[in-house]
Motif scaffolding. Structure first.
Motif, PDB file in Angstrom:
ATOM      1  N   HIS A 110      39.026  65.633 -17.978  1.00  0.00           N
ATOM      2  CA  HIS A 110      38.664  66.525 -16.876  1.00  0.00           C
ATOM      3  C   HIS A 110      38.410  67.938 -17.385  1.00  0.00           C
ATOM      4  N   VAL A 111      37.834  68.776 -16.524  1.00  0.00           N
ATOM      5  CA  VAL A 111      37.509  70.142 -16.913  1.00  0.00           C
ATOM      6  C   VAL A 111      38.795  70.882 -17.275  1.00  0.00           C
ATOM      7  N   ASN A 112      38.773  71.538 -18.437  1.00  0.00           N
ATOM      8  CA  ASN A 112      39.924  72.303 -18.900  1.00  0.00           C
ATOM      9  C   ASN A 112      40.200  73.456 -17.942  1.00  0.00           C
ATOM     10  N   ASN A 113      41.462  73.740 -17.707  1.00  0.00           N
ATOM     11  CA  ASN A 113      41.843  74.761 -16.729  1.00  0.00           C
ATOM     12  C   ASN A 113      41.234  76.136 -17.015  1.00  0.00           C
ATOM     13  N   ALA A 114      41.054  76.510 -18.259  1.00  0.00           N
ATOM     14  CA  ALA A 114      40.508  77.834 -18.597  1.00  0.00           C
ATOM     15  C   ALA A 114      39.036  77.971 -18.214  1.00  0.00           C
ATOM     16  N   VAL A 115      38.316  76.869 -18.105  1.00  0.00           N
ATOM     17  CA  VAL A 115      36.884  76.893 -17.814  1.00  0.00           C
ATOM     18  C   VAL A 115      36.608  77.294 -16.366  1.00  0.00           C
ATOM     19  N   TYR A 116      37.573  77.095 -15.484  1.00  0.00           N
ATOM     20  CA  TYR A 116      37.381  77.431 -14.076  1.00  0.00           C
ATOM     21  C   TYR A 116      37.026  78.909 -13.900  1.00  0.00           C
ATOM     22  N   LEU A 117      37.606  79.777 -14.729  1.00  0.00           N
ATOM     23  CA  LEU A 117      37.274  81.201 -14.652  1.00  0.00           C
ATOM     24  C   LEU A 117      35.802  81.440 -14.980  1.00  0.00           C
ATOM     25  N   THR A 118      35.251  80.654 -15.906  1.00  0.00           N
ATOM     26  CA  THR A 118      33.824  80.755 -16.218  1.00  0.00           C
ATOM     27  C   THR A 118      32.988  80.309 -15.028  1.00  0.00           C
ATOM     28  N   TYR A 119      33.392  79.251 -14.353  1.00  0.00           N
ATOM     29  CA  TYR A 119      32.674  78.793 -13.160  1.00  0.00           C
ATOM     30  C   TYR A 119      32.676  79.876 -12.080  1.00  0.00           C
ATOM     31  N   PHE A 120      33.832  80.522 -11.886  1.00  0.00           N
ATOM     32  CA  PHE A 120      33.917  81.616 -10.916  1.00  0.00           C
ATOM     33  C   PHE A 120      32.986  82.765 -11.322  1.00  0.00           C
ATOM     34  N   GLU A 121      32.956  83.053 -12.611  1.00  0.00           N
ATOM     35  CA  GLU A 121      32.108  84.138 -13.116  1.00  0.00           C
ATOM     36  C   GLU A 121      30.624  83.840 -12.874  1.00  0.00           C
ATOM     37  N   ILE A 122      30.211  82.609 -13.097  1.00  0.00           N
ATOM     38  CA  ILE A 122      28.822  82.218 -12.836  1.00  0.00           C
ATOM     39  C   ILE A 122      28.464  82.521 -11.380  1.00  0.00           C
ATOM     40  N   ALA A 123      29.355  82.177 -10.467  1.00  0.00           N
ATOM     41  CA  ALA A 123      29.093  82.405  -9.042  1.00  0.00           C
ATOM     42  C   ALA A 123      29.090  83.899  -8.712  1.00  0.00           C
ATOM     43  N   ARG A 124      30.036  84.648  -9.251  1.00  0.00           N
ATOM     44  CA  ARG A 124      30.096  86.095  -8.983  1.00  0.00           C
ATOM     45  C   ARG A 124      28.833  86.802  -9.474  1.00  0.00           C
ATOM     46  N   ILE A 125      28.418  86.478 -10.688  1.00  0.00           N
ATOM     47  CA  ILE A 125      27.228  87.127 -11.257  1.00  0.00           C
ATOM     48  C   ILE A 125      26.002  86.824 -10.394  1.00  0.00           C
ATOM     49  N   GLY A 126      25.850  85.582  -9.966  1.00  0.00           N
ATOM     50  CA  GLY A 126      24.730  85.231  -9.094  1.00  0.00           C
ATOM     51  C   GLY A 126      24.771  86.008  -7.787  1.00  0.00           C
ATOM     52  N   TYR A 127      25.943  86.098  -7.204  1.00  0.00           N
ATOM     53  CA  TYR A 127      26.136  86.840  -5.952  1.00  0.00           C
ATOM     54  C   TYR A 127      25.748  88.309  -6.145  1.00  0.00           C
ATOM     55  N   TRP A 128      26.249  88.925  -7.231  1.00  0.00           N
ATOM     56  CA  TRP A 128      25.953  90.338  -7.471  1.00  0.00           C
ATOM     57  C   TRP A 128      24.468  90.576  -7.737  1.00  0.00           C
ATOM     58  N   LYS A 129      23.822  89.652  -8.458  1.00  0.00           N
ATOM     59  CA  LYS A 129      22.394  89.812  -8.760  1.00  0.00           C
ATOM     60  C   LYS A 129      21.513  89.499  -7.560  1.00  0.00           C
ATOM     61  N   GLU A 130      21.729  88.351  -6.941  1.00  0.00           N
ATOM     62  CA  GLU A 130      20.835  87.854  -5.891  1.00  0.00           C
ATOM     63  C   GLU A 130      21.068  88.477  -4.521  1.00  0.00           C
ATOM     64  N   ILE A 131      22.301  88.782  -4.198  1.00  0.00           N
ATOM     65  CA  ILE A 131      22.632  89.246  -2.849  1.00  0.00           C
ATOM     66  C   ILE A 131      22.911  90.752  -2.819  1.00  0.00           C
ATOM     67  N   ILE A 132      23.767  91.212  -3.692  1.00  0.00           N
ATOM     68  CA  ILE A 132      24.209  92.604  -3.655  1.00  0.00           C
ATOM     69  C   ILE A 132      23.252  93.520  -4.409  1.00  0.00           C
ATOM     70  N   ASN A 133      22.486  92.962  -5.345  1.00  0.00           N
ATOM     71  CA  ASN A 133      21.557  93.758  -6.149  1.00  0.00           C
ATOM     72  C   ASN A 133      22.298  94.916  -6.818  1.00  0.00           C
ATOM     73  N   TRP A 134      23.406  94.567  -7.468  1.00  0.00           N
ATOM     74  CA  TRP A 134      24.268  95.575  -8.107  1.00  0.00           C
ATOM     75  C   TRP A 134      23.464  96.308  -9.175  1.00  0.00           C
ATOM     76  N   ASP A 135      23.550  97.628  -9.174  1.00  0.00           N
ATOM     77  CA  ASP A 135      22.835  98.461 -10.148  1.00  0.00           C
ATOM     78  C   ASP A 135      23.706  98.628 -11.397  1.00  0.00           C
ATOM     79  N   TRP A 136      23.548  97.710 -12.342  1.00  0.00           N
ATOM     80  CA  TRP A 136      24.363  97.704 -13.556  1.00  0.00           C
ATOM     81  C   TRP A 136      24.106  98.925 -14.424  1.00  0.00           C
TER      82      TRP A 136
END
Length: 148
Positions: free
Chosen positions: A26-52
């Motif tokens: 099964h997916v290693n427990n540490a990888v879940y943080l990477t999955y969360f990060e993938i979703a956060r980055i998409g949200y910030w780019k696609e929805i919030i249009n964060w000015d990095w």
């Protein structure tokens, strides 16, 4: 606290790599943080249009609730939304779901505390007003605790 998927607007598919799998299959427990990060980055780019170029974001804290295992055969997606906005920090909730023939099954939930950050001074800074308003407007004021 049980999460209601109806409260979430942003959802992104998450690819499971063979390298994510541990010796128990099964997916290693540490990888879940990477999955969360993938979703956060998409949200910030696609929805919030964060000015990095103006303001960065660093992670201050992470919490994960492992409910059911994920395997390499599973098809998963991650929902994410802002749940609290302060002066320089904001909390995000993540829900990983397994997509099955019978619908979506929640397998993991997690919360992250994100900090608006100036890398040139190495200090937290107030959340830019345009990004703040986009988070509130997208995720609906009734669902966000505004502590500012």
């Amino acid at each position: 606290m049980a999460e209601k998927l109806a409260d979430y607007k942003y959802k992104t598919p998450i690819p499971i790599r063979f390298s994510d799998i541990d010796s128990f299959g099964h997916v290693n427990n540490a990888v879940y943080l990477t999955y969360f990060e993938i979703a956060r980055i998409g949200y910030w780019k696609e929805i919030i249009n964060w000015d990095w170029s103006n303001t960065g974001i660093i992670l201050g804290r992470s919490e994960i609730n492992y409910l059911k295992p994920i395997t390499v055969q599973d098809n998963i997606a991650c929902y994410v939304r802002t749940i609290r906005i302060g002066n320089s920090s904001f909390d995000m909730m993540h829900v990983l779901v397994k997509i099955t023939p019978n619908g979506e099954e929640i397998v993991t939930t997690g919360k992250t505390v994100c900090i608006s950050y100036d890398y040139s001074t190495n200090k937290s800074v107030p959340i830019p007003s345009s990004e703040r308003h986009r988070m509130i407007n997208y995720d609906e004021p009734r669902l966000i605790l505004n502590t500012n």
